[in-house]
Design an enzyme around this catalytic site. Sequence first.
Site, PDB file in Angstrom:
ATOM      1  CG  ASP A  76      -6.312   1.945  -7.425  1.00 49.65           C
ATOM      2  OD1 ASP A  76      -5.604   1.152  -6.787  1.00 49.65           O
ATOM      3  OD2 ASP A  76      -6.724   3.021  -6.964  1.00 49.65           O
ATOM      4  CD  GLU A 105      -3.108  -0.326   0.125  1.00 49.83           C
ATOM      5  OE1 GLU A 105      -3.193   0.031  -1.074  1.00 49.83           O
ATOM      6  OE2 GLU A 105      -3.681  -1.319   0.580  1.00 49.83           O
ATOM      7  N   GLY A 139     -15.584   6.283  -2.680  1.00 54.18           N
ATOM      8  CA  GLY A 139     -14.849   6.783  -1.516  1.00 54.18           C
ATOM      9  C   GLY A 139     -14.501   5.698  -0.519  1.00 54.18           C
ATOM     10  CB  SER A 167     -10.346   0.815  -7.363  1.00 61.47           C
ATOM     11  OG  SER A 167      -9.084   0.966  -6.859  1.00 61.47           O
ATOM     12  CB  SER A 168     -15.718   3.724  -6.967  1.00 60.99           C
ATOM     13  OG  SER A 168     -15.168   4.849  -6.324  1.00 60.99           O
TER      14      SER A 168
END
Length: 416
Positions: free
Chosen positions: A206, A65, A156, A160-161
């Site tokens: 992403d 991350e 949010g 990974s929208s």
Amino acid sequence: MTQPTRAHIALTMQIPSTPDPHTSHTAGEDLRRLLDRAKAGFEQAFGQAPTVAAYAPGRANLIGEHTDYSGGLVLPCAIQLGCVAVASAGGRGVEAAACDLGETASLASAPATPHDVSNHPSWFRYVAGAHACASRRLPEIPRQLRVALASSVPSGSGLSSSAALAVAVVRAMEGLAGSTMDSIDRARSAREAETDFAGVPCGIMDQLASVLGRPGEAVRIDCRSMRTSPVPLPAPEQASLLLFDTTVRHDNSDGAYAARRRACDEAASTLGVGLLRDLPALSEVSLRSLTADQADAVRHVLSENARVDAFVAASRAGDLHSAGRAMTESHISLRDVFGVSCRESDELVELLLGQRGVLGARMTGAGFGGWVLALIDASHEADVAAETTASFARLVDSTPRCIPVRASGGARLIEL
Ligand code: GLA
């Protein structure tokens, strides 16, 4: 608060019926329903039927991350939630409908520049950006575009929208153009929509995860060389990966994400390398010339890169205890060193780690809320899901969602 019943828990977990590893259906919300919603929205907004449809998934990151923008290592998998974009050539400039929000937006001249869309809603900046950035690589993409979107990825939330949206639009553009670009260019086009048009200085993880997803597998990505290799997820009879929602939402354009990225870039420049990935092992680097934030950024990124490979090696060897330990250590570094966790994520991780059968747990995604990912011995999955949602509900006063990770197929055109 009363204890949830088993029936309640089963609903909250939204475990889909047996997934078929050879198809890549979005299981959380059926792909057909997403497509129907997008088509209905398109017809309502534009009074005609679309001519192409594309689907792109969100992702869960197993480990690695805040390393991608430093050229580091990541291990995401595409999940069963995603975004459908239906489109046709024509209209004036770029015209778009966001079916989940009931909103439309447009821009008379296309392809767009970042300045053209600076006052448009955030979702439209991704659409116009994806169109413009894909058009640079594929000039056959029509200049006039109509598009409608429907997504099952909560926004949010760290799943990974936005990448799912941008990749779906890029894939639909390729469909309209009748030609394709390679996977890396597809991911880069979607990423540029985010960095240049939405103002989030993100890495490539992403978008690549959404493009490259394969059922049953995560993908190890070296974000410096762009080399990728598949890493099978643990067999379902051995262990499960469950996602728990903290219910805290975060917008990566609010400055906190950019500040972390800046600390990494400045540390690299002070230490005389292009990327933190170019540094030798942490024990060989002197951090004396750095500010406290920059030194912490180096500590986090270099140790996290090492944890990705520790996880991959352990998981390949079937040593899920060591893999889980790497995940938990990742969370501790994100919480204590890099400072991107939040109280709710920390409490969820603590709750999980206190239970039998939990092998490791960590926040996933950019942080500051979103979802927590846990690796759980399969025989304890149901008990852990029930106990965690019940205990966390007492803390946040609402029942948090819990969904299993179903590693799914990547972005593709779908039949209308
Ligand atoms: C967001 C960004 C990614 C990555 C993660 C943190 O999801 O879009 O590029 O930096 O945060 O690992």
